[in-house]
Scaffold this motif. Structure first.
Motif, PDB file in Angstrom:
ATOM      1  N   LYS A 154       0.831  -1.204   0.000  1.00  0.00           N
ATOM      2  CA  LYS A 154       0.000   0.000   0.000  1.00  0.00           C
ATOM      3  C   LYS A 154       0.869   1.259   0.000  1.00  0.00           C
ATOM      4  N   ILE A 155       1.916   1.250   0.820  1.00  0.00           N
ATOM      5  CA  ILE A 155       2.808   2.409   0.905  1.00  0.00           C
ATOM      6  C   ILE A 155       3.479   2.655  -0.446  1.00  0.00           C
ATOM      7  N   VAL A 156       3.943   1.597  -1.087  1.00  0.00           N
ATOM      8  CA  VAL A 156       4.612   1.733  -2.390  1.00  0.00           C
ATOM      9  C   VAL A 156       3.635   2.267  -3.436  1.00  0.00           C
ATOM     10  N   ARG A 157       2.405   1.742  -3.457  1.00  0.00           N
ATOM     11  CA  ARG A 157       1.406   2.250  -4.410  1.00  0.00           C
ATOM     12  C   ARG A 157       1.144   3.735  -4.194  1.00  0.00           C
ATOM     13  N   ALA A 158       0.996   4.143  -2.940  1.00  0.00           N
ATOM     14  CA  ALA A 158       0.728   5.549  -2.628  1.00  0.00           C
ATOM     15  C   ALA A 158       1.916   6.431  -3.010  1.00  0.00           C
ATOM     16  N   ALA A 159       3.128   5.962  -2.745  1.00  0.00           N
ATOM     17  CA  ALA A 159       4.321   6.748  -3.074  1.00  0.00           C
ATOM     18  C   ALA A 159       4.475   6.888  -4.589  1.00  0.00           C
TER      19      ALA A 159
END
Length: 76
Positions: free
Chosen positions: A54-59
């Motif tokens: 999720k963090i990678v997608r948001a970044a």
């Protein structure tokens, strides 16, 4: 749990996760992990893995070349 290579014990810790995507480099600091005390090999729980995704997608959506994220802040 013992490592099949080094026979070390696994302990709770924190690490830095780094991934290089097509357009950016994403660094996530203070990621909870399990780490062998002898060889240093690390593993993530299923929940941490889902949160990292999720963090990678948001970044990636932030359209920045380099993103540094603190894990505790991102999952709070």
């Amino acid at each position: 749990m013992k490592c099949f290579k080094c026979k070390g014990e696994m302990h709770q810790g924190h690490t830095t996760f780094v991934t290089d995507t097509d357009d950016s480099c994403i660094v996530v600091r203070r990621v909870p992990c399990l780490q062998y005390d002898t060889c240093g090999e690390i593993a993530y729980s299923g929940e941490v893995t889902e949160n990292l995704e999720k963090i990678v997608r948001a970044a990636k959506q932030a359209l920045t070349e380099v993103a540094v994220v603190k894990y505790p802040d991102a999952v709070a």
